[in-house]
Design an enzyme around this catalytic site. Sequence first.
Site, short mmCIF file in Angstrom:
data_model
loop_
_atom_site.label_atom_id
_atom_site.label_comp_id
_atom_site.label_asym_id
_atom_site.label_seq_id
_atom_site.Cartn_x
_atom_site.Cartn_y
_atom_site.Cartn_z
N ASP A 134 0.82 -1.20 0.00
CA ASP A 134 0.00 0.00 0.00
C ASP A 134 0.86 1.27 0.00
OD1 ASP A 134 -2.59 0.63 -0.14
OD2 ASP A 134 -3.05 0.49 1.99
N CYS A 194 -23.68 -7.57 -1.43
CA CYS A 194 -22.87 -6.39 -1.09
C CYS A 194 -23.51 -5.12 -1.64
CB CYS A 194 -21.44 -6.55 -1.60
SG CYS A 194 -21.32 -6.97 -3.34
N CYS A 214 -18.20 6.35 -0.24
CA CYS A 214 -17.98 5.20 0.65
C CYS A 214 -17.72 5.68 2.09
CB CYS A 214 -16.78 4.41 0.11
SG CYS A 214 -16.31 3.02 1.14
N CYS A 244 -19.97 -4.34 3.24
CA CYS A 244 -20.04 -5.12 1.99
C CYS A 244 -19.15 -6.36 2.05
CB CYS A 244 -19.70 -4.25 0.78
SG CYS A 244 -18.09 -3.46 0.86
S1 SF4 Z 1 -18.57 -9.82 -3.49
FE1 SF4 Z 1 -19.54 -11.32 -2.14
S2 SF4 Z 1 -21.47 -10.33 -1.54
FE2 SF4 Z 1 -20.71 -9.24 -3.36
S3 SF4 Z 1 -21.68 -10.27 -5.09
FE3 SF4 Z 1 -19.69 -11.25 -4.79
S4 SF4 Z 1 -20.16 -13.01 -3.49
FE4 SF4 Z 1 -21.90 -11.62 -3.31
S1 SF4 Z 2 -20.65 -1.14 2.27
FE1 SF4 Z 2 -18.67 -1.16 1.20
S2 SF4 Z 2 -18.88 0.28 -0.49
FE2 SF4 Z 2 -20.56 0.66 0.93
S3 SF4 Z 2 -19.88 2.27 2.29
FE3 SF4 Z 2 -19.33 0.35 3.29
S4 SF4 Z 2 -17.24 -0.14 2.59
FE4 SF4 Z 2 -18.06 1.46 1.24
#
Ligand code: SF4
Ligand code: SF4
Length: 320
Positions: A134, A194, A214, A244
Amino acid sequence: MTLQERTKKVRREALRLGFDACGFARARRLEDEERRLEEWLSQDRHGTMHWMENHFDKRVDPTKLVPGSKTVVSVLGSYYHPDHKEQMQQDGVARISKYAQGRDYHKVFKKKLKQLFRFTEDLLGGLEGRFFVDSAPVLDKAWAQRAGLGWIGKNSNLLNPGLGSFFFIGEMIVDAEFTYSNLQTDHCGTCTRCIDACPTAAIYEPYRVDASKCISYFTIELREQIPEAYRQQIGEWMYGCDICQDVCPWNRKAKFGQLEDLHPRAWVVDKDIDYWKELAPEQYDALFEGSAVRRAKFEKFKKNAAIVARNLGENDGMIK
Ligand code: SF4
Ligand code: SF4
């Protein structure tokens, strides 16, 4: 020594050092990523993170970043711990993203990557290159994907079938050749968990995240005030956001990580919102010594805690 033998030895050493996976990809310009990154930046999806526009050429081409390089060796180190499972069951608590609950991964990875680099150098009788975590313009997820360590999911995280996505990625970009790994197929299928769970709709289409919407950006990177319209959506997140990833079925069966330094520090995760909203600068310094949380400065962290307190129904009028 054949290419296969050296590849096997370096991978074995990476696992011995505590990494959970290691893969090899031929260093070359990432043409697809170059197009996508250009479009993403031109749409201002990076918000105020203008540093992402810098070194574009090096970012999409490791041979420009490390002249003479032939291989990108990617390593994964999981920070997933049994305590995280318990944390995910709790409701109404102030949260710090899992990756930031242990020692700063930059420090942990740097030390291990240096050891892996030295090992490879001794094995081959010489090695030119650099290692990164990173810390440079490297598209680490794209390289880990090319090194056969997983696929990039619809939430834009790298997913590994055994490790899920709660891991850090590091790499060595070197002038030696190895045998290269095969790409893994995308196993997201028809899942949209997600996308459905993201509180700010930052995943604007499958595989695309608008960083400027985000919660991780709002609570860590954004130096200005978090816009009022997003404060409620931040919910319980004082630093980062795991939603997510928490909902991803691949994380439900993920293996736990072995690097102890990355495990959650008890003195960080045993605090509640009453503690965080009264936090003093010296407590912040002591609690987060050697931690990635320091990326958000004290003032920022404190304001995040005030927003979370309000969201948890404990408004004390601290938000300025
Ligand atoms: S990242 Fe995980 S939660 Fe998102 S679509 Fe793919 S399998 Fe589903
Ligand atoms: S769910 Fe994932 S994309 Fe959405 S705000 Fe949280 S970290 Fe960011």
